[in-house]
Design a protein around this motif. Sequence first.
Motif, PDB file in Angstrom:
ATOM      1  N   ILE A  28     -39.719  -0.410  50.551  1.00 57.04           N
ATOM      2  CA  ILE A  28     -40.232   0.260  51.819  1.00 57.04           C
ATOM      3  C   ILE A  28     -40.019   1.781  51.139  1.00 57.04           C
ATOM      4  CG2 ILE A  28     -40.135   0.345  53.901  1.00 57.04           C
ATOM      5  CD1 ILE A  28     -41.395  -2.061  52.914  1.00 57.04           C
ATOM      6  N   ASN A  29     -41.304   2.890  51.150  1.00 60.38           N
ATOM      7  CA  ASN A  29     -40.740   4.188  50.974  1.00 60.38           C
ATOM      8  C   ASN A  29     -40.074   5.053  52.500  1.00 60.38           C
ATOM      9  OD1 ASN A  29     -40.477   3.164  48.607  1.00 60.38           O
ATOM     10  ND2 ASN A  29     -43.010   4.410  48.288  1.00 60.38           N
ATOM     11  N   LEU A  30     -40.128   6.070  52.454  1.00 58.89           N
ATOM     12  CA  LEU A  30     -40.067   7.182  53.368  1.00 58.89           C
ATOM     13  C   LEU A  30     -41.010   7.629  53.581  1.00 58.89           C
ATOM     14  CD1 LEU A  30     -37.672   8.167  55.199  1.00 58.89           C
ATOM     15  CD2 LEU A  30     -37.101   9.929  53.379  1.00 58.89           C
ATOM     16  N   GLY A  31     -41.761   8.297  52.251  1.00 54.74           N
ATOM     17  CA  GLY A  31     -42.785   8.784  52.695  1.00 54.74           C
ATOM     18  C   GLY A  31     -44.070   7.655  52.023  1.00 54.74           C
ATOM     19  N   THR A  32     -45.050   8.806  50.723  1.00 49.77           N
ATOM     20  CA  THR A  32     -45.918   7.353  50.226  1.00 49.77           C
ATOM     21  C   THR A  32     -46.021   6.206  49.779  1.00 49.77           C
ATOM     22  OG1 THR A  32     -48.190   7.648  49.445  1.00 49.77           O
ATOM     23  CG2 THR A  32     -45.913   8.628  48.199  1.00 49.77           C
ATOM     24  N   HIS A  33     -46.763   5.243  50.539  1.00 49.88           N
ATOM     25  CA  HIS A  33     -46.106   4.302  49.602  1.00 49.88           C
ATOM     26  C   HIS A  33     -46.399   4.294  48.214  1.00 49.88           C
ATOM     27  CE1 HIS A  33     -50.837   2.530  48.929  1.00 49.88           C
ATOM     28  NE2 HIS A  33     -50.427   3.498  49.940  1.00 49.88           N
ATOM     29  N   ARG A  34     -47.602   5.358  47.223  1.00 50.76           N
ATOM     30  CA  ARG A  34     -47.836   5.153  46.352  1.00 50.76           C
ATOM     31  C   ARG A  34     -46.308   5.546  45.398  1.00 50.76           C
ATOM     32  NH1 ARG A  34     -50.450   9.232  44.510  1.00 50.76           N
ATOM     33  NH2 ARG A  34     -49.805  10.117  46.693  1.00 50.76           N
TER      34      ARG A  34
ATOM     35  N   ASP B 101     -43.583  10.588  45.658  1.00 53.34           N
ATOM     36  CA  ASP B 101     -43.994  12.147  46.104  1.00 53.34           C
ATOM     37  C   ASP B 101     -41.869  12.068  45.974  1.00 53.34           C
ATOM     38  OD1 ASP B 101     -42.864  10.130  48.181  1.00 53.34           O
ATOM     39  OD2 ASP B 101     -44.267  10.710  49.981  1.00 53.34           O
ATOM     40  N   GLY B 102     -41.895  11.160  45.988  1.00 53.51           N
ATOM     41  CA  GLY B 102     -40.433  11.287  45.249  1.00 53.51           C
ATOM     42  C   GLY B 102     -39.438  11.407  46.829  1.00 53.51           C
ATOM     43  N   LYS B 103     -39.512  10.877  47.101  1.00 52.82           N
ATOM     44  CA  LYS B 103     -38.879  10.647  48.881  1.00 52.82           C
ATOM     45  C   LYS B 103     -38.084   9.047  48.334  1.00 52.82           C
ATOM     46  CE  LYS B 103     -41.088  13.229  52.126  1.00 52.82           C
ATOM     47  NZ  LYS B 103     -42.155  13.221  53.352  1.00 52.82           N
ATOM     48  N   VAL B 104     -36.825   8.799  49.201  1.00 53.44           N
ATOM     49  CA  VAL B 104     -36.041   7.813  48.511  1.00 53.44           C
ATOM     50  C   VAL B 104     -37.558   6.870  49.568  1.00 53.44           C
ATOM     51  CG1 VAL B 104     -34.099   6.610  49.784  1.00 53.44           C
ATOM     52  CG2 VAL B 104     -34.571   8.917  49.463  1.00 53.44           C
ATOM     53  N   SER B 105     -36.811   5.400  48.498  1.00 52.33           N
ATOM     54  CA  SER B 105     -36.970   4.276  48.662  1.00 52.33           C
ATOM     55  C   SER B 105     -35.556   3.486  49.228  1.00 52.33           C
ATOM     56  CB  SER B 105     -37.581   3.690  47.101  1.00 52.33           C
ATOM     57  OG  SER B 105     -38.726   2.087  47.880  1.00 52.33           O
ATOM     58  N   ALA B 106     -35.976   2.364  49.812  1.00 56.09           N
ATOM     59  CA  ALA B 106     -35.266   1.337  49.956  1.00 56.09           C
ATOM     60  C   ALA B 106     -35.823  -0.609  49.547  1.00 56.09           C
ATOM     61  CB  ALA B 106     -34.684   1.178  51.340  1.00 56.09           C
TER      62      ALA B 106
END
Length: 264
Positions: free
Chosen positions: A204-210, A224-229
């Motif tokens: 699951i991503n903080l921003g886009t699913h891409r 988008d370079g945002k954090v993923s878990a």
Amino acid sequence: MIKYKSREEIEIMRESAQLVSKTLGMLAPEIKPGVTPLHLDKLAYDFIKDHGGEPGFLGMYDFPNTLCTSINEQVVHGIPTDNALKEGDVISVDCGVFMNGYYGDHAYTFEVGEVSPEVKALLDATKESLYKGIEQTCVGKRIGDIGYAIQKYTEDRGYGVVRELVGHGLGKVMHEDPQVPNYGRQGRGKKIQEGLVIAIEPMINLGTHRVKQLPDGWNIVTADGKVSAHFEHDVAVVDGKPEILSTFDYIYEALGLPKDVVVA
Ligand code: MG
Ligand code: MG
């Protein structure tokens, strides 16, 4: 074709799942600023070997290590490096074990020191979505119900559900049928039957699913370079209900955290 497991096989698989859970529990207190993923990888390799298992990922599809260590915007399949972890990072540690002929496969996203409240909320929601998916893993439900539950819980909170990577059946082979997407529609997909064993693993991503793949052929990062878990449990259907073969309890014991309230 789905290979349903007997009670005996599920008990053997529980041991593999428990060893990989203990491995993550052993790593938990080691994960802090200044430590390198390669150091964690070496600790995990030795621990698994010392406990009668084989690292499940090492050499699989030519993967070079025991752990996948995916930091911050890395989603999964990160190759451990000697770049030290920094305060505020998150590191998803995915680990496989092969023992007595069966695989265990388990992942947890760890906080390195203090993380931002925004990132902490992502981690909490991703883990909670895993349990929402597990709740659906019952006879009478379908694979789509699992993905729907995960997607609904996380998208309602504004997060992005990775589409390109999915959970899977687990057994004598690491990746068996069926695929278990983290998105889906209620009442769709294969029927869940007694003896099904699957790895459920929301990414699951903080921003886009891409996401995009890096040129090393392994690393997957958020677009988008945002954090993923990423959190993963091994789940068997026993008496029509989900039984979680892996556990985060070793991690919680090591870190002095409260255990998950598991409804399944
Ligand atoms: Mg898996
Ligand atoms: Mg895994």
